[in-house]
Each structure stands twice: as structure tokens, then as C-alpha cells.
Design an enzyme around this catalytic site. Sequence first.
Site, PDB file in Angstrom:
ATOM      1  CB  SER A  94      -0.965  -0.042   1.191  1.00  0.00           C
ATOM      2  OG  SER A  94      -2.019   0.865   1.038  1.00  0.00           O
ATOM      3  CG  HIS A 227      -5.927  -2.326   0.582  1.00  0.00           C
ATOM      4  ND1 HIS A 227      -5.460  -1.889  -0.644  1.00  0.00           N
ATOM      5  CD2 HIS A 227      -5.174  -1.683   1.519  1.00  0.00           C
ATOM      6  CE1 HIS A 227      -4.477  -1.016  -0.459  1.00  0.00           C
ATOM      7  NE2 HIS A 227      -4.286  -0.881   0.841  1.00  0.00           N
TER       8      HIS A 227
END
Length: 258
Positions: A94, A227
Site C-alpha cells: 500500500s 486490500h
Amino acid sequence: MTGRDRWIRELRRVGQPAAHVVFCPHAGGAASFFAPFTRHFPAGFDLSAVQYPGRQERLDEPLVPTVEGLAGHLVPILRRFTATAVPLVLFGHSMGASVAFEAALRLVAEEPVAQCSLVVSGRAAPSVPRTHVYAATDQEILDDLVKLGGTQAEFVRDPEIRDLFLPALRNDYGAVARYRPTGEAALDAPLLCLTGERDPRVSPEAAAAWKNHTSAEFRMESFPGGHFFLAEHRETVARAVADWAESPRGGPSPAAGT
């Protein structure tokens, strides 16, 4: 952490490593997020994680407000790692993928680095136009993190715990929102992209676009999940990174797909 600096926490050291994997955490994340991966990597790997200021044992240190600033702090440390004969694998998830990419660009630009590869996870390629509007208020940031699966809801509801990690989280969300990468920047090093099949922030096309940011080998692997897919698939993620690191030049074998 190492005796040389506060930025690196050693997770595991071995006698004759095949490679040294250095993890860069996500927004609000800490080095300890990657500690469970030590149980899944093959024995012949050194494993370390970056500890950003403002969390855990660095809680009282000034925060770094930009992705570029974090990368700049890491480059001298990574330079020491690449000075050894052990190949370096820089892994970022991320926000950490952006930090790792920026650090790798600077590292390779200073002088050629023969044994360095990059693994990016849970992040759209720099060349992909932004469409997401980042959370701005504290409550929006906390809600977003819970929605993405980055923390357990009970931690957010506990004021004492929440107040400890909120300043770093707020800082990191701001750093990501302000980050403006050079869309055409390409790294002269092998690049592996890992992505979750149901990541609401990273479409398959946005992940695949990382191939435009390396002049060396590229490979992409998808995993079930959103995610934070890597927390659910530590063993298979560790195996994918280890296989990548052990293949020629840190890239995929000739038979592997792109």
C-alpha cells in the site's frame, strides 16, 4: 532494531542468506505487521522491516509528512545493504509500495545496483490516474481503515489505543494524498506486483500497469481477498516472494507469465 539506526527492525537473520527482504509498511502500519511472515519464508532469507517514526518504540519521534521524505531516509540504509553480496528485495505494501518504489528509484539512480529487486503490493501503478478521494477527517480515516481491513474495529473503538496510532495514521494518509509520482518513472530492476482480487483500491488493470515502471523483468500475481490480502495468505505470499528472489536476476523464470 539494528545497532546502526532506528529505521530497521531485524525480524530474522541467518548465516548465509539467499537474499535480504526489507518490508515497508502501509499507512499507519509498523514493522511488527510483518513479524508473522518469518514463520513462512524459507530458512535461507534475512528478513527486516522498516519502522517509520511515530509508532511503537519510535512513538515520540517527529513524523515524516511525505512519501518522498520517507524514501529519502531509507536510501542510505539500503545503500549499506546493497554494498554486501546478499541480494536485496525491497517489499512495500500500500503506502509502503510507494515508499519502496521511490527509494528504489533513488537507490538505482545513484549508481547501478546489480542485486536489487522490488515487490509492490496493494498499490496502483504510479502512471494510473487517481480517482479515489482520500479520507480527510479523523473519523473518515478510521472508518476507511476498518473498511479496508487494516485494523480490528474494537481497536478503533478503544479511545486509549486509538489515540496512540491516530497521529501516525493521520500523517500517513496525508502523505499518500499529497504524493504525486512521476508517471513515466521506470526502475532498472526486476519488479513483482502482488494484488488482491477484490481490492477496492486497485483494479487488475491498475496493478498490471506496474509493468510500465521497470525496464527489467516484470511479473504479477493475484490472490483471493481485498486490500489486506497478504495478512490472509502469508504462506503463499512468502513463497511467491522467495521464488521471485531466487529466480535469475530476482525475476521470473523464462516459463513464467507476465
